[in-house]
Design an enzyme around this catalytic site. Structure first.
Site, short mmCIF file in Angstrom:
data_model
loop_
_atom_site.label_atom_id
_atom_site.label_comp_id
_atom_site.label_asym_id
_atom_site.label_seq_id
_atom_site.Cartn_x
_atom_site.Cartn_y
_atom_site.Cartn_z
N GLY A 155 0.83 -1.19 0.00
CA GLY A 155 0.00 0.00 0.00
C GLY A 155 0.87 1.25 0.00
O GLY A 155 2.05 1.19 0.35
N CYS A 156 0.29 2.37 -0.38
CA CYS A 156 1.09 3.60 -0.47
C CYS A 156 1.62 4.03 0.90
O CYS A 156 2.84 4.16 1.08
CB CYS A 156 0.29 4.71 -1.14
SG CYS A 156 -1.30 5.09 -0.38
N TYR A 157 0.74 4.22 1.86
CA TYR A 157 1.20 4.64 3.18
C TYR A 157 2.13 3.60 3.84
O TYR A 157 3.17 3.96 4.40
CB TYR A 157 0.02 4.92 4.11
CG TYR A 157 -0.86 6.07 3.70
CD1 TYR A 157 -0.35 7.36 3.55
CD2 TYR A 157 -2.23 5.89 3.49
CE1 TYR A 157 -1.18 8.42 3.19
CE2 TYR A 157 -3.06 6.94 3.13
CZ TYR A 157 -2.54 8.20 2.98
OH TYR A 157 -3.35 9.25 2.63
N THR B 186 4.20 1.66 2.54
CA THR B 186 5.54 1.69 1.94
C THR B 186 6.48 2.57 2.76
O THR B 186 7.59 2.16 3.11
CB THR B 186 5.46 2.20 0.49
OG1 THR B 186 4.73 1.26 -0.30
CG2 THR B 186 6.85 2.39 -0.11
N PHE C 234 7.54 10.39 -0.90
CA PHE C 234 7.50 9.60 -2.13
C PHE C 234 6.19 9.86 -2.86
O PHE C 234 5.27 10.47 -2.33
CB PHE C 234 7.66 8.10 -1.83
CG PHE C 234 6.65 7.54 -0.85
CD1 PHE C 234 5.59 6.77 -1.26
CD2 PHE C 234 6.79 7.79 0.52
CE1 PHE C 234 4.68 6.25 -0.35
CE2 PHE C 234 5.88 7.27 1.44
CZ PHE C 234 4.82 6.50 1.00
#
EC number: 1.2.1.38
Length: 313
Positions: free
Chosen positions: A116-118, A120, A287
């Protein structure tokens, strides 16, 4: 020589479109696409998935589970960009920088869950420190993150960018029930025994994440200092192509974090801010939520799997 066939199921969503753009024009693979009229046809999708060497699933969680269940060809390998399988036994977590063996695990796997984005950013900061014993696994963590509104998917992008759209609030906090679906993923892959608090929000900009985790040095074991934490991160990510650990002295001079600084890239920038007088440290990650937080990571994992596939025939 066989050219690997790659099928993106859900190639019209935010992540799917980005992956398609990153892969278009490559000569080392063949993109299998369905005509627009067939994209939601279950039978045609099933046929496409089962004819691919690697299928990338850019679908809602339930649809991703259904797609995996429909695979009857044992040769098909899967990268799932949804959150459906990120804590599922038998699936390899698609963060190549997790440890020295993770890239090879991904390369050899038939089932890879894209992070998942968060998570990461959170896992990249926490996992090395927990593994090294510098951060207790039961530390009462608070994770704060702000993402561009594209983190809400295609519907959110259209809502913010359609003609005549109302001006978006400067910041929208959500997940206030403290039950965000990314928390189990963070806890498992960071090696935490205590559930962290996670407070996400969307900013009035398109993409990019700034994530921060405050630490009190007095709650860390022994005489752990900011320098110890910094050295641990630097050692862990030494030689990592897509992860940059900023020098501690540069962090002290920085005035702010720009969540958009790495947009369009697959890079992750980690930085540590410290105030020795107060005994406090702030771990940070910047990011692109659509890059290292989604499509960039998926292509990175795909490249690892293609390398293994080509090496073994």
């Amino acid at each position: 020589m066989h050219t690997p066939v790659v099928f993106i199921d859900g190639d019209q969503g935010t992540t799917g479109l980005q992956i398609h753009a990153r892969l278009q024009g490559r000569s080392d693979l063949r993109l299998l696409t369905l005509p627009e009229a067939e994209r939601k046809d279950p039978q045609r999708r099933c046929e496409a998935i089962n004819s691919a060497d690697i299928a990338l699933l850019c679908l809602p969680d339930d649809a991703a589970r259904e797609a995996v269940a429909a695979i009857h060809n044992p040769q098909v390998r899967v990268i799932d960009a949804s959150s459906a399988h990120r804590t599922t036994p038998g699936w390899v977590y698609g963060l190549p920088e997790l440890d020295e063996q993770q890239a090879e695990r991904i390369a050899q796997s038939t089932r890879v869950s894209n992070p998942g984005c968060y998570p990461t950013g959170a896992i990249a900061l926490l996992h090395p420190l927990v593994k090294a014993g510098l951060l207790p696994a039961d530390y009462p963590l608070n994770i704060h993150a702000v993402s561009g509104y594209s983190g809400g998917g295609r519907a959110a992008v259209e809502r913010h960018e359609q003609p005549g759209a109302a001006k978006a609030p400067a910041l929208q906090l959500y997940g206030l029930e403290l039950a965000h679906k990314h928390v189990p993923e963070i806890q498992q892959h960071a090696g935490l025994s205590a559930r962290p608090m996670f407070m996400p929000g969307y900013g009035a900009y398109r993409q990019g994440i700034a994530l921060s985790i405050p630490l009190q040095l007095r709650l860390l074991p022994g005489q752990v200092s900011a320098e110890h934490l910094q050295a641990c991160l630097e050692q862990h990510y030494q030689g990592a192509r897509h992860v940059q650990v900023m020098p501690l002295h540069q962090c002290g001079a920085a005035a702010n974090l720009d969540p958009e600084a790495l947009n369009g890239s697959n890079d992750l920038r980690l930085a540590l801010y410290a105030n020795p007088e107060h005994g406090q440290v702030l771990l940070t990650a910047v990011f692109d939520n659509l890059g290292k937080g989604a499509s960039g990571a998926a292509v990175q994992n795909l490249d690892l799997m293609l390398g293994a596939l080509q090496a073994h025939g």
